[in-house]
Write an enzyme that holds these catalytic residues in place. Structure first.
Site, mmCIF file in Angstrom:
data_model
loop_
_atom_site.group_PDB
_atom_site.id
_atom_site.type_symbol
_atom_site.label_atom_id
_atom_site.label_comp_id
_atom_site.label_asym_id
_atom_site.label_seq_id
_atom_site.Cartn_x
_atom_site.Cartn_y
_atom_site.Cartn_z
ATOM 1 N N GLU A 1 38.273 -23.749 -18.522
ATOM 2 C CA GLU A 1 38.658 -22.491 -17.815
ATOM 3 C C GLU A 1 37.333 -21.764 -17.876
ATOM 4 O O GLU A 1 37.174 -20.568 -18.386
ATOM 5 C CB GLU A 1 39.736 -21.831 -18.642
ATOM 6 C CG GLU A 1 40.914 -22.632 -18.807
ATOM 7 C CD GLU A 1 42.086 -21.893 -19.818
ATOM 8 O OE1 GLU A 1 41.803 -20.898 -20.522
ATOM 9 O OE2 GLU A 1 43.305 -22.052 -19.657
ATOM 10 N N GLU B 1 46.767 -28.416 -18.837
ATOM 11 C CA GLU B 1 47.563 -27.615 -19.880
ATOM 12 C C GLU B 1 48.642 -26.963 -19.004
ATOM 13 O O GLU B 1 48.568 -26.510 -17.838
ATOM 14 C CB GLU B 1 46.556 -26.347 -20.228
ATOM 15 C CG GLU B 1 45.305 -26.547 -21.350
ATOM 16 C CD GLU B 1 44.735 -25.703 -21.735
ATOM 17 O OE1 GLU B 1 45.336 -24.278 -21.753
ATOM 18 O OE2 GLU B 1 43.539 -25.646 -22.369
HETATM 19 O O1 IFM Z 1 45.254 -21.523 -26.180
HETATM 20 C C1 IFM Z 1 44.771 -21.644 -24.783
HETATM 21 C C2 IFM Z 1 43.653 -22.616 -24.507
HETATM 22 O O2 IFM Z 1 42.747 -22.572 -25.468
HETATM 23 C C3 IFM Z 1 43.013 -22.071 -23.103
HETATM 24 N N1 IFM Z 1 44.100 -22.118 -22.394
HETATM 25 C C4 IFM Z 1 45.262 -21.458 -22.373
HETATM 26 C C5 IFM Z 1 45.941 -21.492 -23.912
HETATM 27 C C6 IFM Z 1 47.212 -20.342 -24.081
HETATM 28 O O3 IFM Z 1 46.491 -19.269 -23.825
#
Ligand code: IFM
Length: 462
Positions: free
Chosen positions: A165, A358
């Protein structure tokens, strides 16, 4: 239409080092920016930190067993950067690498593919002497780190995520100061975003050189941007927001260089040229090195035009959606169709395979009188998004896998331990793990590669 997924589709779940491991001083680990940030009074809701978290550094074998129990074919975890290079540069701490080698070997023995993230935000504190990601020299340090990890793991790991990210690192870490390292400076945020991407390029080169099998991507936090109304100014605002959040990263990584419209927005906001930071040769050093793009998708942004001002660098603002979509306990709008469209867009506009690295939501359910966790809303979220992925594949998107965030409830950064994202409930005082109903259903989906037509009755393992 059948809801069976293609052979070889990776069914998995994800975690990261700082959020789960604890044991912050074990085996020579150095301090990370998150150790420093969590020590600041008021930085984390509830005052928590990662010193115990899920205790996964010690309970790693239990977590591998969970991966096996859930029939997962893939497990995404991150290597703790400061476990490998405790001071950011120089001596490599082999004991840290021993840990990850054990983890990788145990996963492979269970038939689970490791998906290894290099930077999930826990940069060694020492690198802040050069500004952290705002400093260009951090790209070299990241290259050294990638080499150290590749030397030990590239012979057995195929799937790599270089950066987690980049936009969130830049926005929360350097623009708003809400995440480590807690810097609030637009110029630093711009530099950080660029250097994180340069770091991707550097690490991708290292990994590709280390193994001809390496499949390398960055995991991007992608937020489809919809205009609040059909008015031309809101449509322009949504496009601008898309440039800021999505295209800046997608275009740079996937071969087109930074988008011109967003370059202009940045130059106005920064008051200087983008090319004061982006040197000749940088864009080619970022592009063309991604075998896939990692998609971290949680929700969309609904965007309206708004004037720039002291608190607004760009001419748009995010507004509350008026549609009747369900929301997670954190208030995030749940919109699976936006994931389908995003995956199709990546295929059509960038011609690259994607992996959902994710996806998930916050639901606070805990064990009830029967000892089980009946998290019906996570189960519905999971099914909705898996259907969306299936539709995207049907529309031609090459989606390689789906990794739910998260395997375990864990430390949610500045929000501490309140938000629960896991397929598996963690009782923090004891570390006890309980597979939630969502995890039980996901295990059956991963085992069969097929989605049920409707929510089935869920029974515990055994
Ligand atoms: O927990 C985080 C993760 O570390 C990075 N992406 C979003 C998730 C939820 O906020």
């Amino acid at each position: 239409m059948s809801t069976t997924f293609p052979d070889g589709f990776l069914w998995g779940a994800a975690t990261s080092a700082y959020q789960t491991e604890g044991s912050l001083t074990a085996d020579g680990r150095g301090r990370s920016v998150w150790d420093d940030f969590t020590a600041r009074p008021g930085a984390v809701e509830g005052g928590g930190d990662g010193s115990i978290a899920c205790d996964s550094y010690r309970r790693w074998a239990d977590d591998v067993q969970l991966v096996a129990d859930l029939h997962l074919g893939a497990y995404r975890f991150s290597v703790g950067w400061s476990r490998v290079l405790p001071t950011g540069r120089g001596p490599v701490e082999q004991r840290g690498l021993d840990h990850y080698e054990r983890l990788v070997d145990a996963l492979l023995e269970r038939g689970a593919t490791p998906v290894v993230t290099l930077n999930h935000w826990d940069m060694p504190s020492e690198l802040m002497r050069d500004g952290g990601w705002a400093g260009r020299s951090t790209v070299d340090a990241f290259g050294e780190y990638a080499s150290a990890v590749a030397d030990r793991l590239a012979d057995r790991v195929t799937w790599w995520i270089t950066q987690n990210e980049p936009w969130i690192v830049s926005l929360l870490g350097y623009q708003l100061g809400l995440h480590a390292p807690g810097v609030a400076d637009l110029d630093a945020a711009f530099r950080a975003a660029h250097h994180v991407l340069l770091g991707h390029g550097r690490a991708a080169d290292v990994l590709h050189a280390a193994s001809g099998r390496a499949q390398v991507g960055a995991a991007l936090s992608l937020f489809p941007c919809d205009p609040a109304t059909d008015a031309p100014e809101d449509r322009a605002a949504a496009w601008g927001s898309d440039g800021y959040v999505n295209r800046w990263y997608l275009d740079a990584l996937l071969g087109q260089g930074y988008p011109a419209d967003m370059r202009a927005h940045w130059e106005r906001a920064l008051g200087h040229g983008v090319d004061d930071v982006v040197r000749e040769g940088d864009e080619p050093a970022i592009a063309g090195r991604s075998d896939f793009v990692g998609v971290n998708y949680y929700t969309r942004r609904v965007v309206a035009a708004a004037p720039v001002g002291p608190d607004r660098a760009f001419p748009w603002r995010v507004v509350t959606a008026t549609d009747d979509n369900p929301r997670s306990d954190e208030g995030w709008e749940i919109v699976p169709d936006a994931l389908r469209d995003l995956l199709v867009r990546i295929e059509r506009e960038y011609g690259v395979p994607s992996m959902v690295t994710e996806n998930g939501g916050v639901f606070g359910d805990g064990p009830t009188h029967d000892g089980r966790v009946h998290d019906v809303r996570r189960t519905e979220l999971l099914l909705g998004h898996l259907r969306a992925v299936h539709h995207a594949i049907g529309a031609g998107a090459r989606v390689l896998g789906y990794l739910h965030w998260s395997l375990l409830d864990n430390f949610e950064w500045a929000l501490g331990y309140r938000p629960r994202f896991g397929l598996v409930h963690v009782d923090y005082p004891t570390g006890r793990r309980t597979v939630k109903d969502s995890g039980l259903l996901y295990a059956e989906i991963a085992r069969t590669g097929t989605l049920p037509d409707r929510l089935p009755a869920i029974t515990p393992f055994g």
